[in-house]
Write a protein that holds these residues in place. Structure first.
Motif, PDB file in Angstrom:
ATOM      1  N   ARG A   1     119.303 137.903 -52.775  1.00 20.14           N
ATOM      2  CA  ARG A   1     119.641 138.349 -51.426  1.00 20.14           C
ATOM      3  C   ARG A   1     118.546 137.911 -50.471  1.00 20.14           C
ATOM      4  N   PRO A   2     118.824 137.844 -49.164  1.00 20.23           N
ATOM      5  CA  PRO A   2     117.798 137.433 -48.205  1.00 20.23           C
ATOM      6  C   PRO A   2     116.589 138.363 -48.235  1.00 20.23           C
TER       7      PRO A   2
ATOM      8  N   TRP B   1     113.360 140.005 -46.322  1.00 19.48           N
ATOM      9  CA  TRP B   1     112.659 140.349 -45.093  1.00 19.48           C
ATOM     10  C   TRP B   1     111.239 140.746 -45.487  1.00 19.48           C
TER      11      TRP B   1
ATOM     12  N   ILE C   1     119.858 143.127 -48.181  1.00 25.10           N
ATOM     13  CA  ILE C   1     118.579 142.432 -48.031  1.00 25.10           C
ATOM     14  C   ILE C   1     117.581 142.994 -49.041  1.00 25.10           C
TER      15      ILE C   1
ATOM     16  N   GLY D   1     108.178 134.775 -50.531  1.00 23.78           N
ATOM     17  CA  GLY D   1     109.343 134.142 -51.121  1.00 23.78           C
ATOM     18  C   GLY D   1     109.008 133.425 -52.414  1.00 23.78           C
TER      19      GLY D   1
ATOM     20  N   ARG E   1     111.961 136.783 -41.070  1.00 20.92           N
ATOM     21  CA  ARG E   1     113.291 136.627 -41.662  1.00 20.92           C
ATOM     22  C   ARG E   1     113.762 135.194 -41.434  1.00 20.92           C
ATOM     23  N   ASP E   2     114.210 134.548 -42.508  1.00 25.70           N
ATOM     24  CA  ASP E   2     114.718 133.170 -42.395  1.00 25.70           C
ATOM     25  C   ASP E   2     113.715 132.251 -41.705  1.00 25.70           C
TER      26      ASP E   2
ATOM     27  N   PRO F   1     120.625 144.510 -40.388  1.00 20.91           N
ATOM     28  CA  PRO F   1     120.912 143.405 -41.310  1.00 20.91           C
ATOM     29  C   PRO F   1     122.403 143.060 -41.306  1.00 20.91           C
TER      30      PRO F   1
END
Length: 219
Positions: free
Chosen positions: A110-111, A113, A146, A102, A127-128, A142
């Protein structure tokens, strides 16, 4: 704010040691040794410190990836980081692979993974901030678009894209030492508690006790 950070990563097949000062890599050693990982990491640490002209006690922090990833790699890298930190009286902090990737991809819209190698037929997904193991044929769905990073990102992206998911494949396969240092500095800047340098294991070890149990202690 830590300025001189020694970053150690052996969560994946590709391991690295990086000496970072003010966000810039002063020395880097990296590779994928087939054997002798623990010994090689120790050699790399010494070489990076010598090349950067920094003695261990002058470090502000040591950042080490804690997983998810290889049992062997995590044990070797975390033990080395903890031993060096104890000997040099330098704080040692754990950084998850999701945090490191990250920090390497701060502009994603976008998120993210992070897909990493697990045992055969399985992958680790972070994830998160949550790491979970999945069979390759049973990947989660999803909720929306992502992005994917990590050494198994290509395979996971292909499977999800085949289902019609909106997937952006990044070019980040291995996390860099500068990203590990950036993730550590992010935590400090945000006032978040630092993570201990303890392995983030997802799946249980493959080794099992013998059917007859352990041998009795010698008399």
């Amino acid at each position: 704010m830590p300025l001189r950070i020694l970053a150690i990563d052996a969560a994946q097949r590709h391991a690295s040691v990086t000496l970072v000062a003010d966000g810039v890599a002063l020395a880097v050693r990296a590779g994928a040794p087939e054997t002798g990982l623990a010994e090689m990491l120790a050699v790399w640490v010494g070489e990076c410190l010598d090349e950067g002209g920094v003695v261990p006690g002058a470090l502000d922090a040591i950042g080490v990836t804690i997983g998810p990833g290889s049992f062997t790699g995590l044990r070797a890298s975390i033990a080395l980081a903890q031993g060096l930190g104890l000997a040099a009286d330098v704080p040692v902090h754990g950084i998850s692979m999701g945090e490191a990737f990250g920090a390497a991809l701060p502009l994603l819209q976008r998120p993210l993974w992070v897909a990493l190698t697990a045992r055969r037929g399985r992958v680790f997904l972070e994830r998160d901030g949550v790491a979970t193991g999945f069979d390759e044929a049973d990947l989660p769905q999803p909720d929306g678009p992502i992005a994917l990073a990590g050494e198994q990102a290509g395979a996971v992206a292909a499977r999800l894209a085949a289902r019609g998911n909106d997937v952006m494949l990044t070019d980040a396969r291995y996390c860099s030492g500068t990203a590990i240092a950036a993730a550590l500095r992010r935590r400090v800047a945000a006032g978040l508690p630092m993570r201990p340098a303890m392995p983030l294991y997802v799946d249980p070890p493959e080794a099992k006790l013998p059917a007859g149990g352990l041998r009795p202690a010698p008399i």
